[in-house]
Design a protein around this motif. Structure first.
Motif, PDB file in Angstrom:
ATOM      1  N   SER A 246       6.334  17.857  -8.749  1.00  0.00           N
ATOM      2  CA  SER A 246       5.230  17.246  -9.472  1.00  0.00           C
ATOM      3  C   SER A 246       5.246  15.760  -9.127  1.00  0.00           C
ATOM      4  CB  SER A 246       5.404  17.460 -10.982  1.00  0.00           C
ATOM      5  OG  SER A 246       4.391  16.788 -11.699  1.00  0.00           O
ATOM      6  N   ASP A 247       4.720  15.450  -7.951  1.00  0.00           N
ATOM      7  CA  ASP A 247       4.822  14.113  -7.370  1.00  0.00           C
ATOM      8  C   ASP A 247       3.521  13.789  -6.646  1.00  0.00           C
ATOM      9  OD1 ASP A 247       7.103  11.981  -6.476  1.00  0.00           O
ATOM     10  OD2 ASP A 247       5.700  12.285  -4.818  1.00  0.00           O
ATOM     11  N   ALA A 248       3.233  12.492  -6.495  1.00  0.00           N
ATOM     12  CA  ALA A 248       2.015  12.078  -5.799  1.00  0.00           C
ATOM     13  C   ALA A 248       1.948  12.654  -4.395  1.00  0.00           C
ATOM     14  CB  ALA A 248       1.940  10.555  -5.746  1.00  0.00           C
ATOM     15  N   ARG A 249       3.116  12.880  -3.778  1.00  0.00           N
ATOM     16  CA  ARG A 249       3.154  13.400  -2.412  1.00  0.00           C
ATOM     17  C   ARG A 249       3.489  14.892  -2.359  1.00  0.00           C
ATOM     18  NH1 ARG A 249       7.036   8.619  -0.599  1.00  0.00           N
ATOM     19  NH2 ARG A 249       7.634   9.019  -2.765  1.00  0.00           N
ATOM     20  N   GLY A 250       3.441  15.547  -3.510  1.00  0.00           N
ATOM     21  CA  GLY A 250       3.642  16.989  -3.574  1.00  0.00           C
ATOM     22  C   GLY A 250       2.338  17.681  -3.911  1.00  0.00           C
TER      23      GLY A 250
ATOM     24  N   THR B 190      -3.463  20.453  -9.103  1.00  0.00           N
ATOM     25  CA  THR B 190      -2.767  20.940  -7.922  1.00  0.00           C
ATOM     26  C   THR B 190      -3.726  21.063  -6.732  1.00  0.00           C
ATOM     27  OG1 THR B 190      -1.304  22.693  -7.102  1.00  0.00           O
ATOM     28  CG2 THR B 190      -3.173  23.370  -8.462  1.00  0.00           C
ATOM     29  N   TYR B 191      -3.173  21.117  -5.546  1.00  0.00           N
ATOM     30  CA  TYR B 191      -3.971  21.320  -4.337  1.00  0.00           C
ATOM     31  C   TYR B 191      -3.070  21.888  -3.247  1.00  0.00           C
ATOM     32  CZ  TYR B 191      -1.897  17.127  -2.189  1.00  0.00           C
ATOM     33  OH  TYR B 191      -1.025  16.216  -1.659  1.00  0.00           O
ATOM     34  N   SER B 192      -3.670  22.392  -2.162  1.00  0.00           N
ATOM     35  CA  SER B 192      -2.879  23.012  -1.104  1.00  0.00           C
ATOM     36  C   SER B 192      -3.176  22.477   0.291  1.00  0.00           C
ATOM     37  CB  SER B 192      -3.106  24.531  -1.107  1.00  0.00           C
ATOM     38  OG  SER B 192      -4.485  24.832  -0.913  1.00  0.00           O
ATOM     39  N   ASP B 193      -4.209  21.676   0.435  1.00  0.00           N
ATOM     40  CA  ASP B 193      -4.598  21.157   1.749  1.00  0.00           C
ATOM     41  C   ASP B 193      -3.708  19.974   2.146  1.00  0.00           C
ATOM     42  OD1 ASP B 193      -5.804  20.221   4.029  1.00  0.00           O
ATOM     43  OD2 ASP B 193      -7.659  19.577   3.051  1.00  0.00           O
ATOM     44  N   PRO B 194      -2.862  20.109   3.182  1.00  0.00           N
ATOM     45  CA  PRO B 194      -1.934  19.040   3.540  1.00  0.00           C
ATOM     46  C   PRO B 194      -2.597  17.832   4.192  1.00  0.00           C
ATOM     47  CG  PRO B 194      -1.791  20.811   5.148  1.00  0.00           C
ATOM     48  CD  PRO B 194      -2.691  21.301   4.042  1.00  0.00           C
ATOM     49  N   THR B 195      -3.911  17.903   4.470  1.00  0.00           N
ATOM     50  CA  THR B 195      -4.575  16.769   5.114  1.00  0.00           C
ATOM     51  C   THR B 195      -5.180  15.797   4.094  1.00  0.00           C
ATOM     52  OG1 THR B 195      -6.738  17.881   5.300  1.00  0.00           O
ATOM     53  CG2 THR B 195      -5.134  18.256   7.071  1.00  0.00           C
ATOM     54  N   ARG B 196      -5.093  16.112   2.813  1.00  0.00           N
ATOM     55  CA  ARG B 196      -5.572  15.180   1.786  1.00  0.00           C
ATOM     56  C   ARG B 196      -4.832  13.860   1.921  1.00  0.00           C
ATOM     57  NH1 ARG B 196      -3.888  13.687  -3.532  1.00  0.00           N
ATOM     58  NH2 ARG B 196      -5.588  13.378  -5.012  1.00  0.00           N
TER      59      ARG B 196
ATOM     60  N   ILE C 283       0.849  -1.187   0.000  1.00  0.00           N
ATOM     61  CA  ILE C 283       0.000   0.000   0.000  1.00  0.00           C
ATOM     62  C   ILE C 283       0.882   1.233   0.000  1.00  0.00           C
ATOM     63  CG2 ILE C 283      -1.789   1.307   1.203  1.00  0.00           C
ATOM     64  CD1 ILE C 283      -2.740  -1.273   2.463  1.00  0.00           C
ATOM     65  N   PHE C 284       0.653   2.116  -0.952  1.00  0.00           N
ATOM     66  CA  PHE C 284       1.391   3.372  -1.041  1.00  0.00           C
ATOM     67  C   PHE C 284       0.497   4.480  -0.519  1.00  0.00           C
ATOM     68  CE2 PHE C 284       2.653   7.230  -3.334  1.00  0.00           C
ATOM     69  CZ  PHE C 284       4.028   7.237  -3.110  1.00  0.00           C
ATOM     70  N   TYR C 285       1.012   5.256   0.419  1.00  0.00           N
ATOM     71  CA  TYR C 285       0.208   6.299   1.046  1.00  0.00           C
ATOM     72  C   TYR C 285       0.422   7.627   0.311  1.00  0.00           C
ATOM     73  CZ  TYR C 285      -0.424   2.731   4.546  1.00  0.00           C
ATOM     74  OH  TYR C 285      -0.747   1.546   5.172  1.00  0.00           O
ATOM     75  N   VAL C 286      -0.616   8.063  -0.352  1.00  0.00           N
ATOM     76  CA  VAL C 286      -0.558   9.283  -1.148  1.00  0.00           C
ATOM     77  C   VAL C 286      -0.936  10.447  -0.236  1.00  0.00           C
ATOM     78  CG1 VAL C 286      -1.349  10.439  -3.243  1.00  0.00           C
ATOM     79  CG2 VAL C 286      -1.242   7.939  -3.156  1.00  0.00           C
ATOM     80  N   LYS C 287       0.063  10.976   0.447  1.00  0.00           N
ATOM     81  CA  LYS C 287      -0.155  12.046   1.408  1.00  0.00           C
ATOM     82  C   LYS C 287       0.980  13.050   1.310  1.00  0.00           C
ATOM     83  CE  LYS C 287      -1.323  12.872   6.252  1.00  0.00           C
ATOM     84  NZ  LYS C 287      -1.533  12.270   7.592  1.00  0.00           N
ATOM     85  N   TRP C 288       0.649  14.290   1.432  1.00  0.00           N
ATOM     86  CA  TRP C 288       1.590  15.394   1.331  1.00  0.00           C
ATOM     87  C   TRP C 288       2.752  15.219   2.300  1.00  0.00           C
ATOM     88  CZ3 TRP C 288      -0.179  21.160   2.220  1.00  0.00           C
ATOM     89  CH2 TRP C 288       0.769  22.022   1.660  1.00  0.00           C
TER      90      TRP C 288
END
Length: 249
Positions: free
Chosen positions: A74-78, A235-241, A61-66
């Motif tokens: 330009s990354d899944a975690r960025g 793009t997004y800015s919410d670090p809780t995604r 499982i890969f956790y896609v979180k900031w």
């Protein structure tokens, strides 16, 4: 139009799995909303695809979180835009399917996942271009950036076919910038292959005109065929995604 099952059919019953398989076969993707934080989305994805989990960079499982070190990449975690790509192009055998589970969507309204079939783009290519993409073997593997040597790399053509089904192995970031996760505002010197750069720019244009945008709801799952569909993210800015990702097959 996003293909979604009725909420009362989203379970692991034989009827639900059969219906899910039909939708996946017809559309090459399926999106379901469950409103159930305990839904066994991994077992559901395995049953729908008939495939087992495939390790991704050493984990199931890969956790896609900031994460702060990926902030400007330009990354899944960025937080930057992810350009269109098929997943794990640096694998000898990329996964047949990908599934995302949304634990929490971004409050800012961004972080939308987009997907597009590659078949329509392949039809825009000339026979000469298709033959060149099928006959020329390219090296896929990061030699720079944050993902340097994350795999041993792979040497494969960008385009192949399984029967009449086109299979694309492509990362627009990698081909354009030589880096799977570049910083768009601080690009390193890189000279892409002119032919591939042109193909990639055309693919990005095609993708912009033909993608489906899916802003996943909390406790929803998006499953798609990684061989015949590319994906990207706004793009997004919410670090809780927070999403979770699995490879299958």
């Amino acid at each position: 139009m996003v293909t979604s099952l009725q909420k009362d059919l989203v379970d692991c019953s034989e009827t639900s799995i059969s219906k899910s398989q039909q939708v996946l076969q017809q559309n090459s993707f399926i999106y379901v909303e469950t409103e159930n934080p305990s839904f066994n989305w991994i077992e559901w994805a395995k049953l729908v695809t008939g495939e087992t989990l495939k390790p991704q960079y050493g984990q199931e499982i890969f956790y896609v979180k900031w994460e702060s070190k990926f902030l400007n990449l330009s990354d899944a975690r960025g937080q930057r835009v992810l350009l269109p790509h098929t997943e794990a192009s640096d694998y000898q055998n990329p996964p047949k399917y990908l599934a995302l589970w949304c634990k929490k969507q971004a409050n800012c309204g961004g972080g939308t996942t987009t997907i597009a079939h590659v078949e329509g783009f392949v039809k825009t290519l000339t026979e000469e271009e298709k033959n060149k993409l099928m006959e020329t073997r390219h090296y896929f593997g990061a030699t720079g950036g944050v993902h340097t040597h994350r795999t041993e790399g792979a040497i494969h053509p960008i385009l192949s076919f399984s029967g009449n089904k086109p299979i694309l192995r492509l990362s627009c970031n990698y081909i354009k910038y030589g880096d799977y996760s570049p910083d768009p505002e601080n690009l390193k010197p890189f000279t892409p292959d002119p032919f591939l750069a042109e193909i990639t720019d055309r693919f990005i244009d095609y993708y912009e005109q033909n993608h489906l945008a899916i802003r996943m709801e909390q406790y929803s799952c998006l499953l798609w065929d990684n061989q015949c569909m590319a994906h990207a993210r706004t793009t997004y800015s919410d670090p809780t995604r927070e999403l979770e990702r699995i490879f299958l097959g």
